[in-house]
Structure formats: C-alpha cells, structure tokens
Motif scaffolding. Structure first.
Motif, PDB file in Angstrom:
ATOM      1  N   GLU A  25       5.104 -29.562  17.074  1.00 40.04           N
ATOM      2  CA  GLU A  25       4.127 -28.478  16.941  1.00 40.04           C
ATOM      3  C   GLU A  25       3.481 -28.483  15.560  1.00 40.04           C
ATOM      4  N   SER A  26       4.286 -28.755  14.524  1.00 39.81           N
ATOM      5  CA  SER A  26       3.747 -28.809  13.165  1.00 39.81           C
ATOM      6  C   SER A  26       2.729 -29.935  13.043  1.00 39.81           C
ATOM      7  N   ALA A  27       3.090 -31.102  13.532  1.00 43.67           N
ATOM      8  CA  ALA A  27       2.179 -32.254  13.463  1.00 43.67           C
ATOM      9  C   ALA A  27       0.910 -31.985  14.265  1.00 43.67           C
ATOM     10  N   GLN A  28       1.046 -31.395  15.443  1.00 42.91           N
ATOM     11  CA  GLN A  28      -0.123 -31.139  16.284  1.00 42.91           C
ATOM     12  C   GLN A  28      -1.045 -30.104  15.651  1.00 42.91           C
ATOM     13  N   THR A  29      -0.465 -29.075  15.042  1.00 37.56           N
ATOM     14  CA  THR A  29      -1.286 -28.055  14.369  1.00 37.56           C
ATOM     15  C   THR A  29      -2.102 -28.688  13.248  1.00 37.56           C
TER      16      THR A  29
END
Length: 197
Positions: free
Chosen positions: A13-17
């Motif tokens: 989720e962090s990478a995608q954000t």
C-alpha cells in the motif's frame, strides 16, 4: 491473524500510494524546491512546523538543511519551530496551543522567508494560524497535506505551493511526506550545487 501478510500489505500500500502520487506531486515538489532555493539565495530562511509525526518531519527537514542531505555543502538556514519546549509551553500556557507556531512565525519570520507547514489532515488549528502569520509577514508557504488539503487548501495564495498527498490514510500520507522532504532536500542541493543528473 497472519502478521506477515499484514506487514506485506503495508509495504504494498505504501509503494502504491507513492506510485499513484508521482504524476500529481512532481511539479509542485519542484516548484517548492525552487521557491526554497530562491529564499535561501536571498539570505532568507525556511521555518518548518507540524504536530506529532509532522513535527518529526519538520525537524528532519531542518536537520538535513542545516547539516547535509547527501552532498557536502555549507549549512542552509532552516529552523524547526517544534524543538523549543520552553517557547512552545510558554505560548500554550499563556495564550493557547493554537498559537505555538503563529507567535514564532511572527517573531522569526521575515519577508522572503518560506514556511513549510505540515498537516496530514490539512485541518491542524495551529498550522492554520501559522499560515495566517506567514501571510501577514510576507512569507511564502509550502504546505504538505493529505486528505484533500482540508482547511489549509482554502487558505493558500496563488504564490504558495500546495503538495497534497492523494490519500485519506494518515500513515500513507506521512510516508509520502517523508519522501517529499527527501525530494525537496535533493532538489535544493541540485539547484544550489549545479548538479545536472
């Protein structure tokens, strides 16, 4: 509960954000770095403020400028308004917590300086007051927010820079804020030192 899966989900989720934010945030980050360099070259300083994790981000930013980021250079003028417990507690006690940054911006800020105002929600009352003080003292504001920018988005002037992370989750916003701070530090160094790549 599968803790390994949960941790993996946080990473994803962090990478995608961050990936989702590139197109929206690259230009305002570059504009903010250019504004900060203009301030520093004009013998100005950058004041930074935030609450909680954002206070840590303000201090991190100031440390990278006064010390160094990844390249050797002279120290740059930056002050985190979150570090003097005597000033903050005196102001909070004598006035209100809402005034802890406002009073410092009015005392320390001069025309041509930049205020780095960090609020994940965009609604932090003391950050809003600091922005009012910055405008009154002719400082340019660089605002780091999320969640659509909140009240701060409505306060900013055309000359200010708004970098709003496209997320509603505080942890993800803060993670992108840290990346933004590193991009700002790198951009400042590259502009000041004439790095081409």
């Amino acid at each position: 509960m599968d803790l390994i899966s949960r941790i993996s989900q946080h990473f994803q989720e962090s990478a995608q954000t961050k990936l989702d934010a590139i197109e929206m945030l690259a230009a305002p980050i570059a504009e903010a770095a250019e504004a900060m360099v203009g301030c520093l070259l004009g013998n100005g300083k950058i004041l930074a403020c935030g609450n909680g994790g954002s206070a840590a981000d303000a201090q991190h930013f100031a440390a990278e400028l006064v010390g160094r980021f990844e390249m050797e250079r002279q120290g740059l003028a930056a002050i985190a308004l979150t570090t003097d417990s005597s000033i903050m507690t005196a102001i909070a006690n004598d006035y209100s917590y809402k005034a802890i940054f406002d009073k410092q911006v009015r005392a320390l800020g001069q025309a041509g300086d930049v205020l780095l105002a960090i609020s994940t929600s965009g609604n932090s009352a003391n950050i809003i007051e600091a922005i009012h003080a910055a405008h009154d003292n002719d400082l340019r504001v660089v605002a780091l927010t999320g969640k659509g920018g909140g009240e701060i988005a409505e306060l900013l002037r055309d000359t200010d820079v708004h970098i709003s992370v496209p997320s509603d989750r505080t942890a993800r916003i803060q993670e992108v804020h840290l990346l933004i701070i590193h991009c700002l530090c790198d951009g400042i160094d590259c502009l000041l030192l004439g790095v081409d790549e």
